[in-house]
Design a protein around this motif. Sequence first.
Motif, PDB file in Angstrom:
ATOM      1  N   LEU B  73      36.553  38.700  40.913  1.00 34.15           N
ATOM      2  CA  LEU B  73      35.334  38.333  40.181  1.00 34.15           C
ATOM      3  C   LEU B  73      35.300  38.968  38.788  1.00 34.15           C
ATOM      4  CD1 LEU B  73      32.803  38.555  43.141  1.00 34.15           C
ATOM      5  CD2 LEU B  73      33.352  36.501  41.835  1.00 34.15           C
ATOM      6  N   ALA B  74      35.719  40.230  38.714  1.00 31.56           N
ATOM      7  CA  ALA B  74      35.714  40.908  37.407  1.00 31.56           C
ATOM      8  C   ALA B  74      36.723  40.260  36.465  1.00 31.56           C
ATOM      9  CB  ALA B  74      36.036  42.392  37.599  1.00 31.56           C
ATOM     10  N   ALA B  75      37.886  39.906  37.000  1.00 35.87           N
ATOM     11  CA  ALA B  75      38.898  39.235  36.169  1.00 35.87           C
ATOM     12  C   ALA B  75      38.404  37.855  35.750  1.00 35.87           C
ATOM     13  CB  ALA B  75      40.210  39.129  36.939  1.00 35.87           C
ATOM     14  N   LEU B  76      37.668  37.212  36.657  1.00 39.41           N
ATOM     15  CA  LEU B  76      37.073  35.915  36.320  1.00 39.41           C
ATOM     16  C   LEU B  76      36.109  36.060  35.147  1.00 39.41           C
ATOM     17  CD1 LEU B  76      36.444  32.897  37.031  1.00 39.41           C
ATOM     18  CD2 LEU B  76      34.676  33.761  38.569  1.00 39.41           C
ATOM     19  N   ALA B  77      35.349  37.162  35.134  1.00 39.05           N
ATOM     20  CA  ALA B  77      34.401  37.392  34.030  1.00 39.05           C
ATOM     21  C   ALA B  77      35.149  37.518  32.701  1.00 39.05           C
ATOM     22  CB  ALA B  77      33.577  38.651  34.306  1.00 39.05           C
ATOM     23  N   ILE B 247      45.794  37.170  44.225  1.00 37.36           N
ATOM     24  CA  ILE B 247      45.815  38.466  43.547  1.00 37.36           C
ATOM     25  C   ILE B 247      46.616  38.374  42.245  1.00 37.36           C
ATOM     26  CG2 ILE B 247      47.836  39.558  44.642  1.00 37.36           C
ATOM     27  CD1 ILE B 247      44.376  41.156  44.014  1.00 37.36           C
ATOM     28  N   ASN B 248      47.627  37.501  42.218  1.00 43.83           N
ATOM     29  CA  ASN B 248      48.353  37.306  40.962  1.00 43.83           C
ATOM     30  C   ASN B 248      47.485  36.613  39.925  1.00 43.83           C
ATOM     31  OD1 ASN B 248      51.558  37.764  40.603  1.00 43.83           O
ATOM     32  ND2 ASN B 248      50.935  37.821  42.742  1.00 43.83           N
ATOM     33  N   ALA B 249      46.716  35.628  40.370  1.00 43.41           N
ATOM     34  CA  ALA B 249      45.811  34.948  39.440  1.00 43.41           C
ATOM     35  C   ALA B 249      44.803  35.936  38.860  1.00 43.41           C
ATOM     36  CB  ALA B 249      45.095  33.804  40.154  1.00 43.41           C
ATOM     37  N   THR B 250      44.431  36.926  39.671  1.00 47.16           N
ATOM     38  CA  THR B 250      43.514  37.964  39.189  1.00 47.16           C
ATOM     39  C   THR B 250      44.145  38.730  38.020  1.00 47.16           C
ATOM     40  OG1 THR B 250      42.520  38.192  41.368  1.00 47.16           O
ATOM     41  CG2 THR B 250      42.323  40.075  39.900  1.00 47.16           C
ATOM     42  N   ILE B 251      45.408  39.109  38.180  1.00 51.37           N
ATOM     43  CA  ILE B 251      46.078  39.852  37.105  1.00 51.37           C
ATOM     44  C   ILE B 251      46.194  38.975  35.850  1.00 51.37           C
ATOM     45  CG2 ILE B 251      48.145  41.141  36.445  1.00 51.37           C
ATOM     46  CD1 ILE B 251      48.754  41.542  39.418  1.00 51.37           C
TER      47      ILE B 251
END
Lengths: 173, 491
Positions: B73-77, B247-251
């Motif tokens: 969620l934070a990476a999405l922000a 989790i990779n998409a998050t990075i």
Amino acid sequence: MHISILLVSLLGMGFIAAVFGFVVLNSGPRDEDFGGIAKRGYFIRLWWFIGLCAAGVLVSVWSLIPFPLQASSAESPRIIQAVGRQWSWELASNSVETGEPVRFRVTSQDVNHGFAIYGPDDKIVAQTQAMPGYFNDLDVTFEHAGKYRVLCLEYCGVAHHAMVAEIAVTEKH
Amino acid sequence: MTTTELRYATPEAQRAPVVKLYLGIGLLVFAGLMLVGALMRAAQGATMLTLAPDVFYQLMTLHGAGMVGTAGLAALAVNWYFLSQHVQLNPKIFLATLLLSLVAVAMIVGSILIGHFAAAWTFLYPLPAFSLGQWSKGAALTFVGGLLLLGVAFLLVYLDMGVAIVRRYGSIARALGLPMLFGREPIDATHSPTVVASAMVLIVNVAGIAVGAIVLIMTMLHLIYPALAPDALLMKNLIFFFGHVFINATIYSAVIAVYEILPLYARRPWRVSRPFLAAWLAVTLMVLAVYPHHLLMDFAMPPWMAIMGQIVSYASGIPVLVMTAFGGLMLVYRSGIRWDAASSLLVLSLFGWAAGIIPAVIDGMIHVNLVMHNTLWVPGHFHFYLLLGVLPMVLGFASYLCANGQQGRTGLVAVAVYATGGTLLCLSFLVSGALSVPRRFAVHEESWQWLGNVGALSGGIVLIGTLMIAVPILQKLPRARLASTGIGARA
């Protein structure tokens, strides 16, 4: 092997840390000629890329030929059935001789488990997964006598950490 | 900004409040879950704390699901904030995603703390249905349903992002820069790296979440109708594809903060080029193909998949080391950059990501995996990625937004504390792995316990560093005028 893996990793990470340290220490004073910096940077980057690719090819060939998971060449290894269930191991036999090729035929009766053989020095010798509906063959030839343990390395519930069996490896007569 | 960009960009007044909500909630949750992580290591150390195994495994499930979800969620922000400078996004949909996610979080937390669900965040089939009395079917369904709802929340905002990208750029492929890469269009130096990264994230994560939804629904059906038992190896493949991609998409979402903010500090541009676009296309394909490296110890898998897993695992590290980390360092070198909390966190994040590749790639080798798989080596490398990679990207972003960099020496000390604790924690995991200490063990043998204590102390240092960085941000966040850092005009 285990400590070598750690040392190689630390060496690689140390190299990356050194490069970052060098750049941070040389982050100033400002050089307005970024074009010049970029030109030199692209040259280094090209060789960095080529080097990484070359290293990748060499390491892949070295580590994948022969294929590490293929069955052992022993003609008739001793087969030991190993069945995992919450939260115990059932081994068809708990005693093996040194130098004797053994094939553990590993499966599970309920959930996924990890069949990991720990040596007398408490380091992992080999492992495979124990899966419901599948048999995974793990070939091991014990070189040293002693008490070996089988621990579960795939989380399987509240007593996962207590799922232990023992294998006694004795000197070959 | 050009006139075209202004026409497409989401108005600043609409962007700010929702992004603040994401960051505020995210920072608080991160700190809380860090405390949980430190407690778990302390319990493994068995000196400072003891936890009953059932409580330990519940906390482990909470820590895993919570950290992955919150990081996502934070990476999405980060992604949404910067993408909204280029395309017209709908803040209401972004808010709806947050609200749905909070409902999902309530379901997940409730299933763990009230229902005692403890099958780890990976919910590896068929464990949710085999609790042996530890949790009920209802608790398992609530957990799995919570994850499914979280996936729906992500798909909702991805739909809005995808539509907005297609409206402006014509297609996702064009946003990814494929026509430029293959020479059908000239290189457009104004094409933003943010747009390229967003296109990549959309492609992989929609696929990842869709597969995740399938496996979650199959798990639910199995819970309701036990006779409906899918193949365990198929389920494992689906779960690890979903988990790895997510989790990779998050990075790759969070790294947008580096692409956008570091150039402001260095006063140098980070422009797209053909090698940059080639790297992102390669990453798009490899993130989708690399997941079999999680299944190297499943000998029932076809050998070609294990070989592919090892090779792609190595290859997928190259774009990071060659393009992003190297590009960031080139930007910083002799730039006269001003070091403050934000800039140092962003450079730290590049280091954490790059350094984490080394133990990850080594563990991706079949020979090594035979003795390292599911030891503490694994959290060792992914804590490098997440604790020293993704989190500093998010914290650096938050620090930049709140002009927190102005705190000067205090901010740098906080980052130093955070980096020291984080590095020690990761190294304690790696050393544990080299000593064959299993991961996910509530009770550690006596010879392993000192490493648990080192981990707990390191985790405590990380938490102190996080609070030193996050508290000033949280104090300023409600009144912060976003992006008013005073570090100069955009490069």
